[in-house]
Design an enzyme around this catalytic site. Structure first.
Site, PDB file in Angstrom:
ATOM      1  N   GLU A  59       0.804  -1.230   0.000  1.00  0.00           N
ATOM      2  CA  GLU A  59       0.000   0.000   0.000  1.00  0.00           C
ATOM      3  C   GLU A  59       0.834   1.276   0.000  1.00  0.00           C
ATOM      4  O   GLU A  59       0.803   2.051   0.962  1.00  0.00           O
ATOM      5  CB  GLU A  59      -0.954  -0.008   1.203  1.00  0.00           C
ATOM      6  CG  GLU A  59      -1.944  -1.150   1.147  1.00  0.00           C
ATOM      7  CD  GLU A  59      -2.926  -1.171   2.313  1.00  0.00           C
ATOM      8  OE1 GLU A  59      -2.759  -0.388   3.252  1.00  0.00           O
ATOM      9  OE2 GLU A  59      -3.850  -1.986   2.270  1.00  0.00           O
TER      10      GLU A  59
ATOM     11  N   GLU B 238      -5.172  -8.678   0.646  1.00  0.00           N
ATOM     12  CA  GLU B 238      -5.845  -8.337   1.912  1.00  0.00           C
ATOM     13  C   GLU B 238      -7.317  -8.103   1.640  1.00  0.00           C
ATOM     14  O   GLU B 238      -7.681  -7.457   0.656  1.00  0.00           O
ATOM     15  CB  GLU B 238      -5.295  -7.039   2.534  1.00  0.00           C
ATOM     16  CG  GLU B 238      -3.940  -7.147   3.162  1.00  0.00           C
ATOM     17  CD  GLU B 238      -3.475  -5.824   3.791  1.00  0.00           C
ATOM     18  OE1 GLU B 238      -4.326  -4.980   4.150  1.00  0.00           O
ATOM     19  OE2 GLU B 238      -2.256  -5.651   3.901  1.00  0.00           O
TER      20      GLU B 238
HETATM   21  O1  IFM Z   1      -3.960  -3.181   9.056  1.00  0.00           O
HETATM   22  C1  IFM Z   1      -3.939  -2.654   7.770  1.00  0.00           C
HETATM   23  C2  IFM Z   1      -2.756  -3.184   6.989  1.00  0.00           C
HETATM   24  O2  IFM Z   1      -1.559  -2.935   7.625  1.00  0.00           O
HETATM   25  C3  IFM Z   1      -2.713  -2.546   5.627  1.00  0.00           C
HETATM   26  N1  IFM Z   1      -3.971  -2.661   4.960  1.00  0.00           N
HETATM   27  C4  IFM Z   1      -5.169  -2.312   5.667  1.00  0.00           C
HETATM   28  C5  IFM Z   1      -5.200  -2.996   7.017  1.00  0.00           C
HETATM   29  C6  IFM Z   1      -6.468  -2.581   7.781  1.00  0.00           C
HETATM   30  O3  IFM Z   1      -6.479  -1.206   7.984  1.00  0.00           O
END
Ligand code: IFM
Length: 456
Positions: A170, A362
């Protein structure tokens, strides 16, 4: 009363996983020679993190990883996405290597392989070395080569066993939130022009890192990265609405860097996105041909983190018009809108543009879970959320989008950055006082889902 509709099974080779990140679970932040990262400093600054929480102990995974691997095993997990703490390996960000840090990841990877859990390794998930930050961080013109040197140390130690790599998690967040809004470490509020310069350095770092992985890992490697998916999805399947949602998914806004194409076009297509040129104009730094050649290393997959999306319809002249999700739309504890179609249209649009196999690196939700009087953790919302999102993902697969796997965020509750321990995302509940792990109802549900290849 009828139960939820079953999802049809996913392909046999579809990979079921869960994800975490180093600073969010490891703890042991002052042990065995680990150096400080911008997140240690941010947490120590009053008022930055909810109730002054820190990642000092987190889930103490550094000491308890063996038990955590047993929990992965009992879950039937096929793949585990974790990240490396740069400052455990290189306490000052570069130069002297800390062998104890490398030993930890060595043991972790061996443990995973013994348990037949495929390791997916992220090189950078936000915990930037403070020493390098103080030298200029992502604005420094040497920052790409600092990252490449770090990658080389990791590849030299783990490259014989880890096959699947992601360079960055990210980038929109660690640049946008960390250096733009200031809500994340290192807490800067820099103008867009500077953020764009940092973005270019991150892209160069990605390219150099990918070259290092290919040339220094002895075995076959698969390389991707894991940006946030900024997804717009159509409110209907009318071609005009689909076109509008695609346009919106590809678009850039001049005031911030939360988009897909500014980031991924240079890295995958070897060009600056036309949408980025239109949005940022003269604010963009120069991307020379040589820069683009470095950035655009061959990629094996597109990892994407998708939590929510924006519904869109075709407005006047086919322009994308955002539709409000509606008052009372279901939301997570983070107040993120629950929008299952984002997991169908996000991978589809990203695949159409980048033509790479996709992993959902994710997806998940935060919920105020606790241990009930019966000793269990009941989280029906998470089960319902995941089932709804996976049903949509299954549609994308059915429509020919080559989605290769799904990583639930997260394996266990953990340190949720500026929100501290308030937001619980895990399949496993954490008692941070005792370090007791309690698998939630969703953990057992996900175990069954894995056994049935998604047909639950
Ligand atoms: O916890 C975070 C992660 O580190 C990066 N993506 C989003 C998740 C939830 O906010």
């Amino acid at each position: 009363m009828t139960g939820p509709r079953r999802i049809s099974p996913f392909p046999k080779d579809f990979l079921w996983g869960a994800a975490t990140a180093a600073y969010q679970i490891e703890g042991a932040s002052n042990e065995d020679g680990r150096g400080p990262s911008v997140w240690d400093r941010f947490c120590a600054t009053p008022g930055k993190v909810w109730e002054g929480h820190t990642g000092r102990s987190a889930c103490d995974h550094y000491h308890r990883y063996r038990g955590d691997i047993r929990l992965m095993n009992a879950l039937g997990l096929q793949a585990y996405r974790f990240s490396i703490s740069w400052t455990r390996i290189l306490p000052a960000g570069r130069g002297k290597v800390n062998p104890k840090g490398l030993d930890f990841y060595d043991r972790l990877v061996d443990g995973l392989l013994e348990a037949k859990v495929r390791p997916f390794c992220t090189l950078f998930h936000w915990d930037y070395p403070t020493v390098l930050f103080d030298r200029g961080g992502w604005l420094h013109r040497d920052s790409p080569s600092w990252f490449a040197d770090y990658t080389s140390v990791v590849a030299g130690r783990l490259g014989d066993r880890v096959r699947d790599w992601m360079t960055f998690n990210e980038p929109q967040c660690f640049i946008g939130l960390g250096h733009g809004t200031g809500g994340h470490a290192p807490g800067l509020k820099r103008p867009v022009r500077q953020l764009l310069k940092m973005a270019r350095n991150v892209q160069l770092a990605h390219g150099l890192g990918a070259m290092v992985l290919r040339s220094e890992c002895p075995g076959e490697v698969k390389i991707g990265w894991a940006p946030v998916g900024m997804v717009s999805y159509p409110v209907s399947t009318k071609p005009a609405d689909i076109r509008a949602a695609r346009l919106a998914t590809d678009s850039c806004h001049r005031d911030h860097l939360f988009n897909n194409t500014l980031w991924s076009d240079p890295v995958i297509l070897g060009r600056v996105a036309p949408e980025a040129r239109r949005a940022y104009g003269k604010l963009l730094p120069r991307y020379s041909d040589a820069d683009l050649r470095i950035m655009a290393q061959p990629m094996d997959f597109y990892g994407v983190n998708i939590y929510q999306g924006t519904p869109v319809k075709a407005g006047r002249g086919g322009k994308a018009e955002t539709i409000p999700v509606g008052e009372g739309n279901p939301r997570t504890l983070f107040h993120w809108n629950i929008t299952p179609p984002s997991l169908r249209w996000g991978p589809k649009f990203l695949h159409e543009r980048y033509r790479l196999p996709v992993y959902i690196t994710e997806n998940g939700m935060s919920n105020p879970d606790w241990v009930a009087e019966d000793g269990k953790v009941h989280d029906p919302q998470r089960i319902d959320f995941t089932r709804r999102y996976l049903r949509e993902l299954r549609k994308a697969v059915g429509e020919g989008v080559p989605v290769k796997g799904y990583f639930h965020w997260s394996l266990m509750d953990n340190f949720e950055w500026a929100e501290g321990y308030k937001q619980r995302f895990g399949l496993i509940h954490m008692d941070y006082q005792t370090q007791k792990r309690t698998p939630k109802d969703s953990y057992y549900w996900y175990r069954d889902l894995i056994r049935k290849r998604g047909a639950v």
